[in-house]
Design a protein around this motif. Structure first.
Motif, PDB file in Angstrom:
ATOM      1  N   LEU A 162      -5.503  15.418 -15.424  1.00 55.11           N
ATOM      2  CA  LEU A 162      -5.874  15.165 -16.845  1.00 55.11           C
ATOM      3  C   LEU A 162      -5.102  13.862 -17.015  1.00 55.11           C
ATOM      4  N   PHE A 163      -4.086  13.663 -16.406  1.00 57.38           N
ATOM      5  CA  PHE A 163      -3.476  12.276 -16.837  1.00 57.38           C
ATOM      6  C   PHE A 163      -4.421  11.097 -16.299  1.00 57.38           C
ATOM      7  N   GLU A 164      -5.005  11.107 -15.090  1.00 59.71           N
ATOM      8  CA  GLU A 164      -5.827  10.182 -14.723  1.00 59.71           C
ATOM      9  C   GLU A 164      -7.194  10.013 -15.618  1.00 59.71           C
ATOM     10  N   ALA A 165      -7.609  11.221 -16.164  1.00 59.73           N
ATOM     11  CA  ALA A 165      -8.646  11.326 -16.992  1.00 59.73           C
ATOM     12  C   ALA A 165      -8.248  10.686 -18.366  1.00 59.73           C
ATOM     13  N   PHE A 166      -7.096  10.708 -18.916  1.00 60.75           N
ATOM     14  CA  PHE A 166      -6.596  10.209 -20.187  1.00 60.75           C
ATOM     15  C   PHE A 166      -6.605   8.714 -20.055  1.00 60.75           C
ATOM     16  N   ASN A 212       2.667  17.051 -21.645  1.00 62.62           N
ATOM     17  CA  ASN A 212       1.868  18.388 -21.866  1.00 62.62           C
ATOM     18  C   ASN A 212       0.357  18.322 -22.416  1.00 62.62           C
ATOM     19  N   LEU A 213      -0.429  17.475 -21.339  1.00 58.68           N
ATOM     20  CA  LEU A 213      -1.765  17.389 -21.727  1.00 58.68           C
ATOM     21  C   LEU A 213      -2.632  18.454 -21.619  1.00 58.68           C
ATOM     22  N   ILE A 214      -1.996  19.559 -20.844  1.00 57.84           N
ATOM     23  CA  ILE A 214      -2.831  20.958 -20.616  1.00 57.84           C
ATOM     24  C   ILE A 214      -3.068  21.505 -21.892  1.00 57.84           C
ATOM     25  N   LYS A 215      -2.234  21.380 -22.859  1.00 59.98           N
ATOM     26  CA  LYS A 215      -2.459  22.068 -24.144  1.00 59.98           C
ATOM     27  C   LYS A 215      -3.630  21.740 -24.844  1.00 59.98           C
ATOM     28  N   TRP A 216      -4.349  20.469 -24.540  1.00 59.62           N
ATOM     29  CA  TRP A 216      -5.434  20.177 -25.296  1.00 59.62           C
ATOM     30  C   TRP A 216      -6.679  20.470 -24.423  1.00 59.62           C
ATOM     31  N   VAL A 217      -6.706  21.136 -23.286  1.00 67.12           N
ATOM     32  CA  VAL A 217      -7.650  21.693 -22.366  1.00 67.12           C
ATOM     33  C   VAL A 217      -8.838  22.591 -23.020  1.00 67.12           C
ATOM     34  N   GLU A 218      -9.925  22.176 -23.138  1.00 70.95           N
ATOM     35  CA  GLU A 218     -11.075  22.927 -23.461  1.00 70.95           C
ATOM     36  C   GLU A 218     -11.744  23.896 -22.418  1.00 70.95           C
ATOM     37  N   SER A 219     -11.529  25.027 -22.145  1.00 66.38           N
ATOM     38  CA  SER A 219     -11.977  25.621 -20.891  1.00 66.38           C
ATOM     39  C   SER A 219     -12.147  27.060 -21.037  1.00 66.38           C
ATOM     40  N   THR A 266       0.974  -1.123   0.135  1.00 62.58           N
ATOM     41  CA  THR A 266       0.088   0.127   0.000  1.00 62.58           C
ATOM     42  C   THR A 266       0.813   1.365  -0.039  1.00 62.58           C
ATOM     43  N   LYS A 267       1.944   1.385   0.901  1.00 62.01           N
ATOM     44  CA  LYS A 267       2.648   2.549   0.923  1.00 62.01           C
ATOM     45  C   LYS A 267       3.584   2.629  -0.376  1.00 62.01           C
ATOM     46  N   MET A 268       3.986   1.372  -1.097  1.00 59.50           N
ATOM     47  CA  MET A 268       4.676   1.588  -2.408  1.00 59.50           C
ATOM     48  C   MET A 268       3.702   2.245  -3.377  1.00 59.50           C
ATOM     49  N   ARG A 269       2.535   1.747  -3.532  1.00 60.86           N
ATOM     50  CA  ARG A 269       1.648   2.122  -4.565  1.00 60.86           C
ATOM     51  C   ARG A 269       1.161   3.644  -4.032  1.00 60.86           C
ATOM     52  N   SER A 270       1.209   4.001  -2.931  1.00 62.26           N
ATOM     53  CA  SER A 270       0.982   5.401  -2.799  1.00 62.26           C
ATOM     54  C   SER A 270       2.105   6.379  -3.184  1.00 62.26           C
ATOM     55  N   LYS A 271       3.403   5.855  -3.247  1.00 63.92           N
ATOM     56  CA  LYS A 271       4.491   6.727  -3.845  1.00 63.92           C
ATOM     57  C   LYS A 271       4.343   6.773  -5.209  1.00 63.92           C
ATOM     58  N   ILE A 272       4.112   5.658  -6.080  1.00 68.13           N
ATOM     59  CA  ILE A 272       3.742   5.879  -7.473  1.00 68.13           C
ATOM     60  C   ILE A 272       2.652   6.554  -7.754  1.00 68.13           C
ATOM     61  N   VAL A 273       1.462   6.579  -7.220  1.00 65.86           N
ATOM     62  CA  VAL A 273       0.475   7.350  -7.738  1.00 65.86           C
ATOM     63  C   VAL A 273       0.087   8.702  -6.694  1.00 65.86           C
ATOM     64  N   SER A 274       1.236   9.074  -6.182  1.00 66.92           N
ATOM     65  CA  SER A 274       1.293  10.336  -5.641  1.00 66.92           C
ATOM     66  C   SER A 274       0.884  11.594  -6.508  1.00 66.92           C
ATOM     67  N   ARG A 275       0.082  12.477  -5.842  1.00 63.64           N
ATOM     68  CA  ARG A 275      -0.310  13.567  -6.664  1.00 63.64           C
ATOM     69  C   ARG A 275       0.916  14.442  -7.266  1.00 63.64           C
ATOM     70  N   GLU A 276       1.970  14.507  -6.441  1.00 68.25           N
ATOM     71  CA  GLU A 276       3.019  15.044  -7.020  1.00 68.25           C
ATOM     72  C   GLU A 276       3.700  14.204  -8.444  1.00 68.25           C
ATOM     73  N   HIS A 277       3.558  12.889  -8.244  1.00 72.19           N
ATOM     74  CA  HIS A 277       4.093  12.176  -9.407  1.00 72.19           C
ATOM     75  C   HIS A 277       3.278  12.231 -10.614  1.00 72.19           C
ATOM     76  N   LEU A 278       1.869  12.142 -10.195  1.00 66.49           N
ATOM     77  CA  LEU A 278       0.754  12.089 -11.244  1.00 66.49           C
ATOM     78  C   LEU A 278       1.008  13.698 -12.108  1.00 66.49           C
ATOM     79  N   ASN A 279       1.160  14.677 -11.422  1.00 66.87           N
ATOM     80  CA  ASN A 279       1.204  15.968 -11.877  1.00 66.87           C
ATOM     81  C   ASN A 279       2.554  15.991 -12.952  1.00 66.87           C
TER      82      ASN A 279
END
Length: 248
Positions: A134-138, A112-119, A92-105
C-alpha cells in the motif's frame, strides 16, 4: 489566493466521505491532492473485482509497481549525492536496506494505510506485506496526481529525513541468511537448510528448518513460511558464530 480558493471551493463541494478522505490524504501528504481517484485506486484490493470503462482491473497492483520505481530512484539519487565515495555495490546494498520489505511494511503501518483498503476479503486474511504494498501504491498515486517533484518531496519527508541514517544503515543486517551463506562459501564449509516439519491446517501451516554446517546442526527455527524459518535459523546461527563471521 486564487489557487487556494479553487482548492478550498472544490473540497467544500465534495461528498462528506470524500471530504474526510481528502483531509486524511492531505494530512499524510503535507500538500493538497488534486485527483482523489488515484488515491482511491491505491487502496483498492484486487478482490473488489472492479473494472474501469475499458474493462481493465482497478486495483493498487500497477500503482505498486510505479511507486516502487519512484521510491528506488529517489533513494538512489539521495545516496549517490550523500555518499560520493560509495561504489555501485555499496550504494545498491544501502538502497536495499532502505527499501527492504520489512521497512516498507513499517512505513505503511505507521501511516495506517490499511484502514482505507476497499476489499471483499477480511483484513485478517491479508498478509503482512500488504502494508508495504500500500505504501508503494500510495507513492505511485502521488506521482500520477502531482508529478515527480511532489513525489520526491513526500519521500524525503516520510522516508529519508526520519529513517535514513547512513551510519546506522551500514550496520543494519537485511538478510542473516545471505551473511551465513557468504561466510560458509568463503570458509568452504558445506551447509544445508533442511525442512524437518510441515504441519497444521491450511492458512496456519508452520515450517521447521534446521541449518547444518559441516554436517552438524547449528540452529533450528519454526515459522509460517520456509523463507521466514530459514532466515530465523540463519539469525540464530549468525549470533552463534558472530565473531568468526565478522572476522576480516
Amino acid at each position: 489566493m486564487g489557487i487556494f480558493n479553487k482548492i478550498f471551493s472544490k473540497k467544500s463541494r465534495l461528498p462528506e466521505s470524500d471530504g474526510i478522505f481528502f483531509t486524511e490524504i492531505q494530512n499524510m501528504l503535507g500538500f493538497d491532492p488534486l485527483d482523489l481517484s488515484h488515491y482511491r485506486k491505491a487502496f483498492t484490493h484486487r478482490s473488489s473485482n472492479k473494472l474501469d470503462e475499458k474493462g481493465f482491473p482497478i486495483n493498487y497492483e500497477r500503482l505498486e509497481f510505479l511507486g516502487d520505481a519512484m521510491l528506488g530512484s529517489v533513494i538512489a539519487a539521495h545516496l549517490f549525492n550523500e555518499v560520493p565515495t560509495g561504489d555501485e555495490g555499496y550504494l545498491t546494498k544501502m538502497r536495499s536496506k532502505i527499501v527492504s520489505r520489512e521497512h516498507l511494511n513499517e512505513l505503511g503501518r505507521d501511516l495506517n494505510l490499511i484502514k482505507w483498503v476497499e476489499s471483499k476479503v477480511s483484513a485478517q486474511h491479508f498478509g503482512e506485506n500488504i502494508h508495504g504494498n500500500l505504501f508503494e501504491a500510495f507513492i505511485g498515486a502521488i506521482y500520477l496526481d502531482r508529478g515527480f517533484d511532489y513525489c520526491e518531496k513526500f519521500i524525503h519527508q516520510k522516508v529519508i529525513l526520519p529513517y535514513v541514517d547512513i551510519a546506522q544503515l551500514e550496520g543494519k543486517v537485511i538478510s542473516y541468511k545471505s551473511l551465513v551463506i557468504e561466510w560458509c562459501q568463503k570458509e568452504k564449509k558445506p551447509f544445508l537448510y533442511e525442512v524437518y516439519e510441515d504441519n497444521g491446517v491450511e492458512g496456519q501451516k508452520h515450517f521447521g528448518v534446521k541449518l547444518k554446517i559441516d554436517g552438524r546442526v547449528v540452529s533450528r527455527a519454526r515459522a509460517t513460511s520456509k523463507k521466514k524459518a530459514e532466515e530465523q535459523a540463519s539469525k540464530r546461527a549468525f549470533f552463534a558464530f558472530q565473531e568468526k563471521i565478522n572476522k576480516k
